[in-house]
Design an enzyme around this catalytic site. Sequence first.
Site, PDB file in Angstrom:
ATOM      1  N   SER A  66       0.834  -1.196   0.000  1.00  0.00           N
ATOM      2  CA  SER A  66       0.000   0.000   0.000  1.00  0.00           C
ATOM      3  C   SER A  66       0.872   1.251   0.000  1.00  0.00           C
ATOM      4  O   SER A  66       0.587   2.220  -0.702  1.00  0.00           O
ATOM      5  CB  SER A  66      -0.916   0.016   1.226  1.00  0.00           C
ATOM      6  N   GLU A  67       1.949   1.238   0.827  1.00  0.00           N
ATOM      7  CA  GLU A  67       2.883   2.366   0.861  1.00  0.00           C
ATOM      8  C   GLU A  67       4.307   1.898   1.117  1.00  0.00           C
ATOM      9  O   GLU A  67       4.540   0.898   1.801  1.00  0.00           O
ATOM     10  CB  GLU A  67       2.501   3.386   1.945  1.00  0.00           C
ATOM     11  N   THR A  68       5.218   2.656   0.560  1.00  0.00           N
ATOM     12  CA  THR A  68       6.653   2.536   0.821  1.00  0.00           C
ATOM     13  C   THR A  68       7.131   3.933   1.208  1.00  0.00           C
ATOM     14  O   THR A  68       6.756   4.915   0.552  1.00  0.00           O
ATOM     15  CB  THR A  68       7.400   2.045  -0.435  1.00  0.00           C
ATOM     16  N   HIS A  89      -1.021   4.499   8.376  1.00  0.00           N
ATOM     17  CA  HIS A  89      -0.234   3.350   8.815  1.00  0.00           C
ATOM     18  C   HIS A  89       1.244   3.520   8.466  1.00  0.00           C
ATOM     19  O   HIS A  89       2.115   3.102   9.244  1.00  0.00           O
ATOM     20  CB  HIS A  89      -0.847   2.027   8.297  1.00  0.00           C
TER      21      HIS A  89
END
Length: 279
Positions: A47-49, A78
């Site tokens: 979802s995210e880096t 998050h």
Amino acid sequence: MPRPRSFVQVDVFSTRPYSGNPVAVVLDGTGLSDEEMQGLARWTNLSETTFVLPPTVPEADYRLRIFTPGGELPFAGHPTLGSARAWLDGGGTPRDDERIVQECGAGLVAVRRGEKLAFAAPPRVREGALDENQLLRIVGAFGISRDRVVAHQWVDNGPGWAVVQLATAQEVLALEPDFSGFPDAMVGAIGAHPDGSRHAFEMRTFAPAAGVPEDPACGSMNAGVGQWLTSTGGAPSSYRVSQGTRLGRAASIEISADADGTVWVSGAAVVCVRGTITL
């Protein structure tokens, strides 16, 4: 010239191993171009880096850049908790023993230390009821009728979030969304669990515009929804949200509102992978 950099993955919002939402964190993002950061985010396909950088203002402990597979976000929840945990685990020392101050595209975000980390929900950049055309696009993508919507709201603190409230958690879990005709959607659905449940609400969040069809656990959405519900009496000042059920996850997100209206979003954040990555 590529070089080894400290790299971790943190599981956020679940105390059961590998059941929350993972975030990949590069603990030294100095010297990387936007294209290199975006390329890694596409490759991890999480979802995210995120990329930790030196702060540009004296109040901050570090600066964070946050990328989805589809682009950069000014803020995300998050990744904020997971990156704070990674930074502490990597030897980071905050100026204040009780809280970390993160600099990101949305400004300065306070992260409170304790048994669990908690971030202060940033101000919403857009709020209020959705216009009818936007709402009809959402219910059309959800495959439900307009009369199933109990309430709706813009809860945008950077990513572009809108939310619809359904009557029950079961209705939220039963959704089979089709965003093929609504590719720019950044939307969530929330519904109440029965009285006596450990969690007050079930949340699902969908971000096809960011390359994330469904997010296992979304701190930014829960932050904006928490501000909305606690300020309008739609929820008590402290409650829990479950998320990720349809994806086989077990996320648990805790919301609490201070007397001054500040909303805090907290949950577990556990480092699961430590190593290096060459970038």
